[in-house]
Design a protein around this motif. Sequence first.
Motif, mmCIF file in Angstrom:
data_model
loop_
_atom_site.group_PDB
_atom_site.id
_atom_site.type_symbol
_atom_site.label_atom_id
_atom_site.label_comp_id
_atom_site.label_asym_id
_atom_site.label_seq_id
_atom_site.Cartn_x
_atom_site.Cartn_y
_atom_site.Cartn_z
ATOM 1 N N GLN A 24 11.879 -0.516 7.226
ATOM 2 C CA GLN A 24 10.492 -0.742 7.635
ATOM 3 C C GLN A 24 9.909 0.513 8.274
ATOM 4 O O GLN A 24 8.754 0.880 8.047
ATOM 5 C CB GLN A 24 10.413 -1.916 8.602
ATOM 6 N N TYR A 25 10.723 1.192 9.063
ATOM 7 C CA TYR A 25 10.296 2.462 9.663
ATOM 8 C C TYR A 25 9.985 3.495 8.575
ATOM 9 O O TYR A 25 8.972 4.214 8.660
ATOM 10 C CB TYR A 25 11.393 2.970 10.589
ATOM 11 N N ALA A 26 10.824 3.575 7.561
ATOM 12 C CA ALA A 26 10.593 4.524 6.463
ATOM 13 C C ALA A 26 9.257 4.242 5.792
ATOM 14 O O ALA A 26 8.468 5.156 5.512
ATOM 15 C CB ALA A 26 11.731 4.443 5.451
ATOM 16 N N GLN A 27 8.972 2.968 5.548
ATOM 17 C CA GLN A 27 7.717 2.603 4.895
ATOM 18 C C GLN A 27 6.511 2.958 5.752
ATOM 19 O O GLN A 27 5.521 3.520 5.252
ATOM 20 C CB GLN A 27 7.706 1.105 4.604
ATOM 21 N N LYS B 229 15.866 10.863 5.492
ATOM 22 C CA LYS B 229 15.131 11.289 6.686
ATOM 23 C C LYS B 229 14.950 10.132 7.659
ATOM 24 O O LYS B 229 15.133 10.293 8.880
ATOM 25 C CB LYS B 229 13.773 11.856 6.271
ATOM 26 N N ALA B 230 14.611 8.956 7.151
ATOM 27 C CA ALA B 230 14.417 7.800 8.018
ATOM 28 C C ALA B 230 15.713 7.421 8.724
ATOM 29 O O ALA B 230 15.710 7.059 9.912
ATOM 30 C CB ALA B 230 13.882 6.615 7.213
ATOM 31 N N ILE B 231 16.812 7.502 8.010
ATOM 32 C CA ILE B 231 18.117 7.195 8.603
ATOM 33 C C ILE B 231 18.458 8.215 9.680
ATOM 34 O O ILE B 231 18.947 7.867 10.756
ATOM 35 C CB ILE B 231 19.199 7.161 7.503
ATOM 36 N N LYS B 232 18.166 9.479 9.407
ATOM 37 C CA LYS B 232 18.427 10.531 10.388
ATOM 38 C C LYS B 232 17.571 10.322 11.640
ATOM 39 O O LYS B 232 18.070 10.407 12.780
ATOM 40 C CB LYS B 232 18.129 11.900 9.772
ATOM 41 N N ASP B 233 16.293 10.021 11.455
ATOM 42 C CA ASP B 233 15.402 9.796 12.594
ATOM 43 C C ASP B 233 15.883 8.654 13.480
ATOM 44 O O ASP B 233 15.747 8.707 14.709
ATOM 45 C CB ASP B 233 13.996 9.440 12.104
ATOM 46 N N SER B 234 16.400 7.620 12.838
ATOM 47 C CA SER B 234 16.765 6.394 13.556
ATOM 48 C C SER B 234 18.133 6.468 14.215
ATOM 49 O O SER B 234 18.562 5.495 14.849
ATOM 50 C CB SER B 234 16.704 5.203 12.595
ATOM 51 N N PHE C 37 6.928 2.427 -5.810
ATOM 52 C CA PHE C 37 7.379 3.655 -5.152
ATOM 53 C C PHE C 37 7.771 3.372 -3.701
ATOM 54 O O PHE C 37 8.804 3.837 -3.209
ATOM 55 C CB PHE C 37 6.250 4.685 -5.227
ATOM 56 N N VAL C 38 6.969 2.584 -3.023
ATOM 57 C CA VAL C 38 7.246 2.245 -1.631
ATOM 58 C C VAL C 38 8.406 1.253 -1.528
ATOM 59 O O VAL C 38 9.275 1.375 -0.657
ATOM 60 C CB VAL C 38 5.981 1.681 -0.957
ATOM 61 N N LEU C 39 8.426 0.274 -2.422
ATOM 62 C CA LEU C 39 9.522 -0.691 -2.408
ATOM 63 C C LEU C 39 10.862 -0.001 -2.632
ATOM 64 O O LEU C 39 11.868 -0.335 -1.984
ATOM 65 C CB LEU C 39 9.285 -1.755 -3.486
ATOM 66 N N THR C 40 10.887 0.979 -3.518
ATOM 67 C CA THR C 40 12.124 1.716 -3.773
ATOM 68 C C THR C 40 12.560 2.494 -2.539
ATOM 69 O O THR C 40 13.754 2.564 -2.228
ATOM 70 C CB THR C 40 11.937 2.653 -4.979
ATOM 71 N N LEU C 41 11.617 3.095 -1.807
ATOM 72 C CA LEU C 41 11.962 3.762 -0.563
ATOM 73 C C LEU C 41 12.683 2.803 0.382
ATOM 74 O O LEU C 41 13.716 3.141 0.980
ATOM 75 C CB LEU C 41 10.700 4.308 0.112
#
Length: 504
Positions: free
Chosen positions: A37-40, A161-166, A488-492
């Motif tokens: 959810q954060y990535a989105q 990137k989202a995983i790294k941020d979190s 595109f967003v769902l795949t992210l």
Amino acid sequence: MFVPKYNYLISLLVSCALLSPIQAFAGVSDIATKTAQYAQSTYQVQMLESLRQLMTFNTVAVEGVNSPDNPEHQKFKAELAKQAKHLGLDYIDYGYVVVIGLGDNEQRVGMITHGDIQPFNPTKWAQSPLTLDLTSEPGKLIGRGTEDDKGPISNALYAMKAIKDSNVKLNKRIELYVYMAEESDWEPLRQHIKLHSLPQVNITLDSEYPVVTAEKGYGTISMTFPKANYTSNKVYISEFTGGFFGSQIPEDAHVSIENANQKLLAEIKQRAQSHIGMSYNYQWQGKRLSISALGKSAHSSKPEYGVNAITHLADLLAINHWPNNASGALINFINDHLGIGLYGSKFGDIAYSDDFMGPMSVQPTVLKATSKGMELNINIRRPVGKSTKQLEREISSTLTKWQQQNQITLVDVSNEINEPFVQKNAPQIDTLLDVFSFYTNITDAKPISIGGGTNSRLFPNAVSFGPSMPGTVYTGHSEHEFITMEQFVLTLKMYTAMLIELAK
């Protein structure tokens, strides 16, 4: 840095793609759903800009030029390196293979993609296929590589990137592999694999959802119809051309008929009425009738999504058995042994099917004039169920009989028939199905088979996961490649959650 002129369009697309947060359920952890959810909510704009930049490089293979020496490939990799550094990811360039990583654990999860693209005809696109077209069809991201494979590369980068941020604690290193010759030459990748250790579990981002565990074997049947000096005051075919590249269902074909007349044209037009999805243009130059055919391009692993201009134009001319110069013999052969069907039912005994993998497809994709005559390339996609030797015998038998019956000697006859791939033991399949079901509400998702061939077969414990959704037309290799903003967003989100579930 983000380009200002895209601000409004991308903001509009982003707002349309925002979905309500979903609560975790068994099989998908709370940390995975929160990070997705954060990535989105954080990275849609940047992810679109990443794709826009990657698309600007024409990474089509150039004959005689190795990928590491190709200036466009070099610039593409430089952009990848810049993006990786900006995102805080490590980057290694091995020449044909780039590896972008997160973490330093000994155990690894790999994502397999490619940065090269298939050729394109720019006249068939509303905007340049090397730009990210957001306006021609609102809601769609149009351009070469959006689905195959530059879009998934941008998805993977921003999932990492989202995983790294979190600050998600990972027990496995994540590696993104970007191979630069997937569409043209797999041998450099095989050599790389011999010299380097690979992740223990791998996901290919070059196919379909929910999970692909079987791929048909790619093959090419090639033959040349010999050049013959032929002139006559009777009707005959002087030219027959069509197709673009071997893994695309051709949407263009052209024929020239000498000594034609209005009666012949009327018969042809009558036959054309039965051709669904085809359009024809007829032009006279003296007694020469030229016909241009327009069908619909598609990936050759999905012939049902296209309309083959070569087979339909040949069928248009099935009103005659033509004199056996190169082009006439070629049309006769297509009508005798290919027709407008998809699965080789007219090609001797070659046709067969597997309960899981489906039928073998048999499609002419390229006609090419050579110094020896007219070369025909037939693309096949074979399931399990027949050996290579059996297929070779059946092909040979059909060609031998046709040559004898038509008193023609084909030249440069060859078969390249690769093996099907079936993955039975990958431990991540259930996890991927859980992630897919969670984000799509498709609760009965099961592994599938595809007609295409990915680099999955070269990596240990590899299966494919996206980016194309079930029930949608796969557009890679076509002259109208796109992915929707929603997808595109769902795949992210799915890639973010998938990586956490496999690496935590």
